[in-house]
Design a protein around this motif. Structure first.
Motif, mmCIF file in Angstrom:
data_model
loop_
_atom_site.group_PDB
_atom_site.id
_atom_site.type_symbol
_atom_site.label_atom_id
_atom_site.label_comp_id
_atom_site.label_asym_id
_atom_site.label_seq_id
_atom_site.Cartn_x
_atom_site.Cartn_y
_atom_site.Cartn_z
ATOM 1 N N HIS A 79 0.746 -1.266 -0.152
ATOM 2 C CA HIS A 79 0.020 -0.147 0.124
ATOM 3 C C HIS A 79 1.019 1.207 0.050
ATOM 4 C CE1 HIS A 79 -3.755 -2.181 0.727
ATOM 5 N NE2 HIS A 79 -3.086 -2.589 1.454
ATOM 6 N N CYS B 174 -3.941 6.079 -0.630
ATOM 7 C CA CYS B 174 -3.111 5.047 -1.110
ATOM 8 C C CYS B 174 -2.826 5.189 -2.532
ATOM 9 C CB CYS B 174 -3.659 3.928 -0.932
ATOM 10 S SG CYS B 174 -2.679 2.275 -1.313
ATOM 11 N N CYS C 158 -3.811 -1.519 -4.923
ATOM 12 C CA CYS C 158 -3.812 -2.579 -3.975
ATOM 13 C C CYS C 158 -4.908 -3.642 -3.850
ATOM 14 C CB CYS C 158 -3.492 -1.879 -2.429
ATOM 15 S SG CYS C 158 -4.765 -0.725 -2.119
HETATM 16 CU CU LIG Z 1 -3.923 0.359 -0.569
#
Ligand SMILES: [Cu+2]
Length: 290
Positions: free
Chosen positions: A221, A256, A260
């Motif tokens: 992340h 982020c 992910c």
């Molecule tokens: Cu993430």
């Protein structure tokens, strides 16, 4: 048959070939030069008019990053301008007028000059930029820095404060259980973990150095706050320390920036920079518990 003979004659006769090519138009080279000038002009306008400005920086390191970014942009901008205008000039100046093309074997002096110039600029910018980048990663945080642990997982952030004892409790993946209120897996038998505070937002006091210890529970992340100009990956199995001192009270988004998983676009949190008294109130409120 007549056609075949004519064609062969034309190929065999260099004078004929050159005079035919001389009849070619100069407009493609002019058009290309105009297009290049338009592209250069538009690009420079977009940057010079600051059409997409970055939000104001909120730390000393962010100011350093901006300075470095601008320096790189100016140097790259001048190189871009010269290279593209040079290209525009060349396509017009040396356009096909039916002349015989000359073969150049190259110029060792010029090759050495622009290779070493490029090397000098790249290495120079790297050396100059080391402070802006390495300062938050490879140097120790200022004395008295507040340690906060930032844990990423699909698709949330969790921030842990060590509580009154100033020590983080032991973490064991076998204790991870979000439904029972232990998303980080703090060992219930570890006495130093009893007072740990876990929050979904990062709350920090203004003008105090913060050491953020980044972890990940599953995949790679990232922790990115634009106003801090701080972007750092969180890797499973690693604790990555970064530090910052926010000097403006306010709320800033944490996002982020690593793809992910399916919920990646929803993975964000808030950095709340508050006064020292508000920060203490937050800690006390959390310590009492819900
Ligand atoms: Cu993430």
């Amino acid at each position: 048959m007549l056609f075949t003979t004519n064609l062969t004659d034309r190929i065999r006769s260099p004078q004929l070939r050159i005079s035919e090519r001389a009849r070619g138009s100069g407009s493609p080279s002019l058009l290309l030069a105009i297009l290049l000038i338009l592209v250069v002009g538009t690009t420079i306008f977009v940057f010079a008019a600051r059409l997409y400005p970055a939000p104001a920086p909120i730390s000393r390191d962010a100011v350093l990053v901006d300075r470095q970014y601008n320096l790189t942009l100016y140097i790259a901008g001048v190189a871009f301008l010269l290279a593209q205008l040079g290209l525009a000039y060349t396509v017009v100046r040396f356009r096909d007028r039916g002349q015989k093309a000359r073969f150049l074997r190259g110029n060792a002096g010029l090759e050495i000059l622009w290779t070493s110039l490029t090397l000098f600029v790249f290495v120079g910018l790297g050396v100059l930029g080391r402070k802006a980048w390495a300062d938050v990663r490879f140097t120790a945080p200022a004395a008295g820095a507040i340690q906060i642990e930032g844990t990423t997982s699909q698709f949330v952030y969790a921030f842990r404060y060590p509580g009154k004892d100033g020590k983080f409790g032991r973490i064991d993946p076998s204790f991870v259980s979000a439904p029972t209120g232990n998303p980080l897996g703090i060992d219930p038998k570890d006495p130093t973990g009893g007072d740990d505070i876990v929050a979904s937002e990062l709350i920090v006091p203004v003008n105090r150095p913060i050491e953020l210890l980044l972890r990940s529970q599953d995949v790679v992340h990232n922790f990115f706050v634009r106003e801090l100009r701080l972007q750092q990956d969180a890797m499973p199995g690693m604790i990555i320390p970064v530090h910052f001192t926010a000097d403006h009270i306010g709320q800033y988004e944490i996002v982020c920036t690593q793809l992910c998983g399916l919920g990646h676009s929803n993975m964000h949190s808030l950095l709340r920079v508050v006064s020292q008294s508000e920060f203490e109130m937050f800690l006390n409120r959390q310590a009492i518990g819900p």
